[in-house]
Design a protein around this motif. Structure first.
Motif, mmCIF file in Angstrom:
data_model
loop_
_atom_site.group_PDB
_atom_site.id
_atom_site.type_symbol
_atom_site.label_atom_id
_atom_site.label_comp_id
_atom_site.label_asym_id
_atom_site.label_seq_id
_atom_site.Cartn_x
_atom_site.Cartn_y
_atom_site.Cartn_z
ATOM 1 N N UNK A 1 -2.261 3.895 7.343
ATOM 2 C CA UNK A 1 -2.539 3.823 5.838
ATOM 3 C C UNK A 1 -2.201 2.371 5.551
ATOM 4 N N UNK A 2 -1.133 1.816 5.765
ATOM 5 C CA UNK A 2 -0.708 0.555 4.931
ATOM 6 C C UNK A 2 -2.098 -0.618 5.337
ATOM 7 N N UNK A 3 -2.391 -0.747 6.418
ATOM 8 C CA UNK A 3 -3.435 -1.715 6.781
ATOM 9 C C UNK A 3 -4.723 -1.169 6.063
ATOM 10 N N UNK A 4 -5.053 0.012 6.004
ATOM 11 C CA UNK A 4 -6.204 0.666 5.536
ATOM 12 C C UNK A 4 -6.308 0.236 3.956
ATOM 13 N N UNK A 5 -4.955 0.536 3.356
ATOM 14 C CA UNK A 5 -5.289 0.345 2.009
ATOM 15 C C UNK A 5 -5.185 -1.240 1.828
ATOM 16 N N UNK A 6 -4.402 -1.989 2.327
ATOM 17 C CA UNK A 6 -4.660 -3.563 2.123
ATOM 18 C C UNK A 6 -6.068 -4.028 2.540
ATOM 19 N N UNK A 7 -6.696 -3.432 3.542
ATOM 20 C CA UNK A 7 -8.019 -3.999 3.663
ATOM 21 C C UNK A 7 -9.030 -3.554 2.713
ATOM 22 N N UNK A 8 -9.081 -2.515 2.046
ATOM 23 C CA UNK A 8 -9.964 -2.147 0.977
ATOM 24 C C UNK A 8 -9.551 -2.707 -0.242
ATOM 25 N N UNK A 9 -8.095 -2.891 -0.510
ATOM 26 C CA UNK A 9 -8.028 -3.797 -1.869
ATOM 27 C C UNK A 9 -8.503 -5.142 -1.765
ATOM 28 N N UNK A 10 -8.617 -5.768 -0.410
ATOM 29 C CA UNK A 10 -9.170 -6.973 -0.189
ATOM 30 C C UNK A 10 -10.585 -7.100 -0.495
ATOM 31 N N UNK A 11 -11.398 -5.935 0.040
ATOM 32 C CA UNK A 11 -12.699 -5.602 -0.556
ATOM 33 C C UNK A 11 -13.119 -5.440 -1.423
ATOM 34 N N UNK A 12 -12.002 -5.117 -2.613
ATOM 35 C CA UNK A 12 -12.235 -5.076 -4.023
ATOM 36 C C UNK A 12 -11.826 -3.826 -4.723
ATOM 37 N N UNK A 13 -11.326 -3.058 -3.877
ATOM 38 C CA UNK A 13 -10.786 -1.625 -4.434
ATOM 39 C C UNK A 13 -9.677 -1.856 -5.576
ATOM 40 N N UNK A 14 -10.204 -1.171 -6.808
ATOM 41 C CA UNK A 14 -9.389 -1.294 -8.124
ATOM 42 C C UNK A 14 -8.178 -0.230 -7.995
ATOM 43 N N UNK A 15 -8.442 0.935 -7.288
ATOM 44 C CA UNK A 15 -7.441 1.987 -7.410
ATOM 45 C C UNK A 15 -7.250 2.909 -6.375
ATOM 46 N N UNK A 16 -6.129 3.387 -5.633
ATOM 47 C CA UNK A 16 -6.047 4.371 -4.494
ATOM 48 C C UNK A 16 -5.383 5.565 -5.083
ATOM 49 N N UNK A 17 -6.306 6.661 -4.913
ATOM 50 C CA UNK A 17 -5.922 7.809 -5.114
ATOM 51 C C UNK A 17 -5.319 8.555 -3.618
ATOM 52 N N UNK A 18 -3.883 8.700 -3.732
ATOM 53 C CA UNK A 18 -3.375 9.142 -2.272
ATOM 54 C C UNK A 18 -2.848 10.580 -2.662
ATOM 55 N N UNK A 19 -3.172 11.353 -1.709
ATOM 56 C CA UNK A 19 -2.720 12.836 -1.402
ATOM 57 C C UNK A 19 -1.983 13.273 -0.348
ATOM 58 N N UNK A 20 -0.722 13.495 -0.444
ATOM 59 C CA UNK A 20 0.257 13.701 0.573
ATOM 60 C C UNK A 20 -0.074 15.264 1.138
ATOM 61 N N UNK A 21 -0.448 15.521 1.943
ATOM 62 C CA UNK A 21 -0.880 17.085 2.693
ATOM 63 C C UNK A 21 0.220 17.201 3.599
ATOM 64 N N UNK A 22 1.479 17.978 3.212
ATOM 65 C CA UNK A 22 2.671 18.337 3.860
ATOM 66 C C UNK A 22 3.299 17.033 4.952
ATOM 67 N N UNK A 23 2.977 15.894 4.582
ATOM 68 C CA UNK A 23 3.493 14.522 5.121
ATOM 69 C C UNK A 23 5.014 14.763 5.214
ATOM 70 N N UNK A 24 5.546 14.503 6.523
ATOM 71 C CA UNK A 24 6.885 14.446 6.824
ATOM 72 C C UNK A 24 7.500 13.084 7.283
ATOM 73 N N UNK A 25 6.421 11.931 7.529
ATOM 74 C CA UNK A 25 6.846 10.833 8.115
ATOM 75 C C UNK A 25 7.085 9.848 6.846
#
Length: 365
Positions: free
Chosen positions: A18-42
């Motif tokens: 996720x960190x690299x994916x978010x950084x990449x899309x923000x570089x591509x011009x992403x204005x906002x990230x909507x993140x939904x945690x689905x039973x995440x434990x890490x």
């Protein structure tokens, strides 16, 4: 013609990606990230918290979903809500519908719905400058509701890669006519009463003949020695989409794209850009991907190849799975990769790796 866009993720234990994916899309011009945690434990929530413009929450509950979309009609949601608890994809569809509504309220023109193992790019060729996806969206006509981005599957090269977005540079090409032929062969096979394994072999030989016997080879089960047929892509041959948020409430999200409920005209769509899919970037991520899935994934029994990979990943020990991954997934022979590029089997795409190098260099300054 608007070019603002948001990205939505529905994720469980994917902190490595996720960190690299978010950084990449923000570089591509992403204005906002909507993140939904689905039973995440890490530690994904901690890693993501450092980014700006993140709207993070847990997956919507079934009752929230029903309440949230009562005002929009939401006629398709009651037809799937019964499977909310056991099916990750149902929760994902509901989460992304909520994200589209939120983005529309915030004046963001487009929503890109992704998995953590995907990167969206405007083209398989050329460099990826800052705001590259915004530049692509600027050219989309106003009448278009949805941008469909055909996927390209990553070829794993390092056997134990923790940063596949930075290192993978080879991706299988799409061959539309052959894909259609393989799909048609599967339909014919189903009508003839062939079981999923037989249909998988039929698809395998369509691609084998298409590439003159050069690709793909069968996988070999690490314990039984049985040959497992494979098609061209081990992930999927489909799209991921960007929806115009002001019109999303007319449609329904169906994992890969938006379609129309009964009686509603379908979204007006164009195909442009590409979706890089890192379905099996490493043995460890392969095991984690399938071992955390619930009973809803029994649906893969109808997809013989993926089901066999799932069984190997979940039923065999780590060392055996890593050996299987190294022998059947990884292609680290540069001369063979170059040959596949010349033969039209693979693309070499350097843009993402170069974009990460530029981001890393900027941090060092």
């Amino acid at each position: 013609m608007g070019d603002s866009f948001a990205v939505a993720y529905s994720s469980k234990n994917e902190a490595d990606l996720l960190p690299d994916g978010i950084a990449f899309h923000q570089r591509m011009g992403c204005d906002k990230v909507y993140m939904f945690w689905d039973e995440t434990s890490d530690d994904g929530p901690d890693r993501v918290a450092r980014f700006s413009d993140i709207d993070a929450r847990v997956s919507l509950s079934a009752s929230e979903a029903m309440d949230d979309y009562a005002e929009h009609g939401g006629g398709w949601i009651p037809t799937i809500i019964h499977d909310w608890e056991r099916n990750f994809d149902i929760r994902k569809r509901i989460n992304f519908t909520h994200a589209a509504d939120q983005a529309a309220k915030e004046g963001i023109e487009w929503l890109l719905c992704l998995d953590a193992d995907e990167l969206a790019i405007p083209s398989a060729d050329g460099t990826l400058g800052t705001g590259a996806l915004q530049d692509m969206l600027r050219e989309v006509p106003d009448e278009i509701d949805q941008v469909l981005m055909p996927n390209l599957e990553a070829i794993p090269t390092p056997p134990d890669d923790r940063s596949p977005f930075r290192s993978c540079r080879h991706f299988l090409r799409r061959v539309p006519v052959t894909h259609d032929l393989a799909r048609a062969a599967g339909v014919v096979g189903r009508r003839l009463g062939l079981n999923p394994r037989q249909r998988a072999w039929l698809s395998h030989w369509v691609y084998r003949l298409r590439f003159g016997g050069r690709f793909p080879k069968p996988m070999i089960h690490p314990v039984t020695g049985q040959a497992i047929p494979r098609g061209h892509f081990l992930g999927y041959t489909n799209f991921k989409s960007m929806i115009r948020t002001s019109r999303a409430s007319r449609f329904r999200h169906d994992v890969h794209q938006w379609d129309a409920p009964k009686g509603v005209p379908p979204p007006r769509s164009i195909k442009t850009g590409n979706l890089l899919h890192f379905a099996y970037p490493s043995a460890d991520l392969l095991m984690r991907k399938y071992r955390q899935r619930g009973p809803g994934f029994t649906k893969f029994e109808a997809f013989h190849v993926v089901h066999q990979i799932l069984l190997i990943a979940t039923e065999l020990d780590d060392e055996t799975v890593r050996s299987f991954f190294g022998s059947e997934f990884v292609i680290d022979d540069e001369s063979l990769l170059a040959k596949y590029v010349r033969q039209g089997i693979a693309h070499r795409i350097d843009g993402p790796a170069e974009a990460f190098e530029a981001m890393d260099n900027a941090l060092r300054v």
